[in-house]
Design an enzyme around this catalytic site. Structure first.
Site, PDB file in Angstrom:
ATOM      1  N   ARG A 148      23.074 -12.266  49.161  1.00 13.83           N
ATOM      2  CA  ARG A 148      22.108 -11.028  49.600  1.00 13.83           C
ATOM      3  C   ARG A 148      20.874 -11.474  49.419  1.00 13.83           C
ATOM      4  O   ARG A 148      20.162 -10.746  50.192  1.00 13.83           O
ATOM      5  CB  ARG A 148      22.531  -9.666  48.493  1.00 13.83           C
ATOM      6  CG  ARG A 148      23.839  -9.407  48.921  1.00 13.83           C
ATOM      7  CD  ARG A 148      24.251  -8.321  47.711  1.00 13.83           C
ATOM      8  NE  ARG A 148      24.391  -8.643  46.473  1.00 13.83           N
ATOM      9  CZ  ARG A 148      24.844  -8.335  45.352  1.00 13.83           C
ATOM     10  NH1 ARG A 148      25.159  -7.029  45.481  1.00 13.83           N
ATOM     11  NH2 ARG A 148      24.888  -8.987  44.256  1.00 13.83           N
TER      12      ARG A 148
ATOM     13  N   GLU B 218      25.136 -16.960  31.736  1.00  9.29           N
ATOM     14  CA  GLU B 218      25.616 -16.538  30.597  1.00  9.29           C
ATOM     15  C   GLU B 218      27.100 -16.985  30.597  1.00  9.29           C
ATOM     16  O   GLU B 218      27.693 -16.904  29.550  1.00  9.29           O
ATOM     17  CB  GLU B 218      25.265 -15.161  30.609  1.00  9.29           C
ATOM     18  CG  GLU B 218      25.854 -14.234  31.481  1.00  9.29           C
ATOM     19  CD  GLU B 218      25.215 -14.056  32.912  1.00  9.29           C
ATOM     20  OE1 GLU B 218      25.270 -13.020  33.402  1.00  9.29           O
ATOM     21  OE2 GLU B 218      24.680 -15.101  33.152  1.00  9.29           O
TER      22      GLU B 218
END
Length: 179
Positions: free
Chosen positions: A67, A104
């Site tokens: 995006r 993460e």
């Protein structure tokens, strides 16, 4: 909103209002922020693009897959620059450099296309969302590794509870909407 005064606030507020929340996507318990409706609205997209680059000095935009390409292209068009797409592995026919980084939930890689960035250029790094900062930080590192300067990083949305701003290495950061 962290934007210069010359940006029309009503259009920018409209852009922010088009970002929708999608509960339990991509998995249960996650609240996904979808900028798709904002991208589909010409006035909102133009306001966001103007706000993301206003008052900054840069020679080229680097959009982060995927995006960030869309938003970055609008910013580049607004300011009369080109755009460089920072890609995931296996998408480019010629790679100038790559960087592996930790997220993460694992690791990822970004690649810089060959023959697109010159040493010394001032680059505005653009992405849609700043979450934990891993991807945006890696994009900035990749730009610096190529000998260019990170003029600033600019995102549509910052998810402040994830602390991504703290994982950047001092780049000026512009966010249109922080939640």
């Amino acid at each position: 909103m962290n934007v210069p005064a010359e940006v029309e606030q009503s259009a920018l507020e409209r852009a922010a209002g088009l970002i929708r929340e999608v509960p339990d996507f991509p998995e249960p318990g996650v609240l996904f922020r979808d900028i798709g409706p904002m991208l589909a609205d010409g006035e909102a997209l133009a306001a966001a693009a103007k706000a993301m680059g206003a008052g900054l000095e840069f020679d080229v935009v680097a959009g982060v897959e995927a995006r960030g390409f869309l938003v970055g292209a609008a910013v580049a068009r607004e300011f009369g620059t080109g755009i460089i797409g920072l890609r995931k592995p296996g998408k480019l026919p010629a790679v100038a450099d790559r960087i592996d980084y930790t997220l993460e939930y694992g690791t990822a890689t970004l690649e810089l296309p060959a023959d697109t960035l010159r040493a010394g250029q001032r680059v505005l790094v653009v992405d849609d969302v700043l979450a934990t900062g891993g991807t945006l930080g890696a994009a900035c590192q990749l730009i610096r590794k190529a000998g260019a300067e990170v003029a600033a990083a600019s995102v549509v949305l910052e998810l402040t509870e994830l602390g991504g701003r703290g994982n950047l290495t001092g780049e000026p950061l512009r966010t249109l909407l922080a939640i």
